[in-house]
Design an enzyme around this catalytic site. Structure first.
Site, PDB file in Angstrom:
ATOM      1  N   CYS A   1       0.809  -1.236   0.000  1.00  0.00           N
ATOM      2  CA  CYS A   1       0.000   0.000   0.000  1.00  0.00           C
ATOM      3  C   CYS A   1       0.837   1.279   0.000  1.00  0.00           C
ATOM      4  O   CYS A   1       0.292   2.368  -0.175  1.00  0.00           O
ATOM      5  CB  CYS A   1      -0.965   0.003   1.178  1.00  0.00           C
ATOM      6  SG  CYS A   1      -2.162  -1.340   1.102  1.00  0.00           S
TER       7      CYS A   1
ATOM      8  N   HIS B   1      -3.126   7.791   1.997  1.00  0.00           N
ATOM      9  CA  HIS B   1      -3.492   6.494   1.420  1.00  0.00           C
ATOM     10  C   HIS B   1      -4.846   6.090   1.994  1.00  0.00           C
ATOM     11  O   HIS B   1      -5.067   6.186   3.204  1.00  0.00           O
ATOM     12  CB  HIS B   1      -2.414   5.460   1.767  1.00  0.00           C
ATOM     13  CG  HIS B   1      -2.900   4.046   1.666  1.00  0.00           C
ATOM     14  ND1 HIS B   1      -3.471   3.548   0.518  1.00  0.00           N
ATOM     15  CD2 HIS B   1      -2.932   3.029   2.568  1.00  0.00           C
ATOM     16  CE1 HIS B   1      -3.817   2.283   0.724  1.00  0.00           C
ATOM     17  NE2 HIS B   1      -3.508   1.950   1.964  1.00  0.00           N
TER      18      HIS B   1
ATOM     19  N   ASN C   1     -10.036   0.322  -0.432  1.00  0.00           N
ATOM     20  CA  ASN C   1      -8.578   0.424  -0.314  1.00  0.00           C
ATOM     21  C   ASN C   1      -7.949  -0.227  -1.548  1.00  0.00           C
ATOM     22  O   ASN C   1      -7.963  -1.451  -1.684  1.00  0.00           O
ATOM     23  CB  ASN C   1      -8.136  -0.288   0.974  1.00  0.00           C
ATOM     24  CG  ASN C   1      -6.628  -0.264   1.186  1.00  0.00           C
ATOM     25  OD1 ASN C   1      -5.858  -0.037   0.253  1.00  0.00           O
ATOM     26  ND2 ASN C   1      -6.206  -0.518   2.412  1.00  0.00           N
TER      27      ASN C   1
END
Ligand code: UT7
Length: 346
Positions: A111, A253, A283
């Site tokens: 990520c 993020h 996500n």
């Protein structure tokens, strides 16, 4: 030193919208739980046969269109879900965009991939190895999710976000500021796909089918994410000679809305300053920041001249942050997330 300056932005989302109610149809979960614990309402998953390279190519084409150019010197793809374990996805993307022969490589920082990918692009430009770079964060996370694991299946999603970067000066709008990057491999087990790599293959022991899926120890990851995103954001500001009062917009993020809020509170950033799309897209790991930059620009919540603070956290563990002044740029998105956003199919 030559700076890397944003010249174009693009994004691609799969057509298929997956609602919380759809997931609650086969998992022991609910729309209420998912919304209250993650802030996610819907996410996009690819249809059968659509790969990371497909999304990356479309986002890349739209970023090139946004930049008004049809070639770059290098392509970087940040992804956790490459089309194949070997070779990298970037060479195929470069070729499909008509650029066979150029530098092309992948980056895997889960990520945090978008920021590590940016660091790679910044390095290529700073060293004089490229004057223009197409940096794409792209994921088909739905392909590695365990459909029976409610702790991950409700969170992760597919998409791609891309930036075109050109050589320029550090004081220009769009110049990527100092990048703070970090990692802690002692906590690699918190986010992993246990099987399919050399460790499991060389053991000679076959793994159970569920070990080929993505696994996350969510509660522990949550705590580290809040701490590392906050600390790296502060360090990135300090390295740029800035303070929190210089920041117009916070671009975290999109791990989980609660994480964004918790980090914002630690940093003293208001909800109005924080851009978010996790409610609609979930996500999307390495694609997340690129997708958010594109959508927020298209919607008008990011405007030229605003100073942005970006931060991310992911498997590895890895984390990072940077700052930049957002340039005058038009974002092109393949699949409009809501009415009113310009649709430009590549
Ligand atoms: O993208 C970068 C890396 N990833 C992240 O940063 C994600 C970090 N972690 C998270 O976002 C959160 O930890 C989650 C959203 C994954 C989980 O939220 P949480 O508030 O930390 O829940 P939890 O893991 O502490 O679980 C609380 C309860 C548990 O039940 P018990 O043990 O209390 O009976 C879980 O089994 O909620 C249960 N649970 C669920 N219940 C309904 C876990 N997932 C679900 C679900 N639906 N989908």
């Amino acid at each position: 030193m030559r700076a890397a300056v944003v010249k174009g932005v693009g994004a691609s989302l799969p057509q298929r919208v997956v609602t919380n109610d759809e997931l609650a149809g086969y998992l022991d979960t609910s729309d209420e739980w998912i919304r209250s614990r993650t802030g996610i309402g819907t996410r996009r998953w690819v249809d059968a046969g659509v790969s990371t390279a497909d999304l990356a190519t479309q986002a890349g084409a739209l970023a090139l269109r946004s930049a008004g150019i049809d070639r770059v010197d290098a392509v970087v793809v940040a992804t956790t879900t490459p089309d194949r374990l070997c070779p990298a996805t970037a060479p195929e993307v470069a070729t499909r965009l008509g650029m066979t022969g150029i530098s092309a490589h992948d980056v895997n920082a889960v990520c945090t991939g978008f920021l590590y990918g940016l660091a790679s692009a910044v390095g290529l430009i700073a060293a004089g190895n490229a004057d223009t770079v197409l940096m794409i964060g792209a994921e088909t996370f739905s392909t590695i999710l365990d459909p029976k694991d409610r702790g991950t299946a409700v969170i992760f999603a597919d998409g791609a976000g891309a930036l075109v970067l050109r050589a320029g000066e550090a004081h220009e709008p769009g110049a990527i500021g100092p990048l703070v990057l970090g990692s802690d491999g002692s906590l690699a087990d918190l986010i992993q796909i246990p099987a399919g790599g050399s460790r499991q293959r060389s053991s000679g022991v076959s793994a159970p089918p569920e070990d080929y899926f993505f696994k996350m120890r969510g509660r522990e990851v949550y705590r580290h994410a809040v701490e590392r995103m906050s600390a790296s954001a502060l360090e990135a500001l300090s390295r740029a000679g800035l303070t929190m009062s210089d920041v117009d917009k916070f671009v975290p993020h999109q791990a989980n809305q609660r994480i964004s809020v918790a980090v914002g509170m630690r940093l003293g950033i208001s909800a109005e300053q924080t851009v978010s799309n996790v409610e609609r897209v979930g996500n999307t790991a390495a694609a997340s920041i690129g997708l958010l930059l594109a959508e927020a620009t298209a919607e008008g919540s990011l405007r030229a001249g605003q100073r942005l603070l970006l931060t991310a956290f992911g498997g590895g563990l890895t984390w990072g942050a940077t700052t930049m002044v957002w340039p005058q740029v038009t974002a092109h998105i393949s699949s409009p997330p809501r009415p009113g956003v310009e649709a430009l199919a590549s």
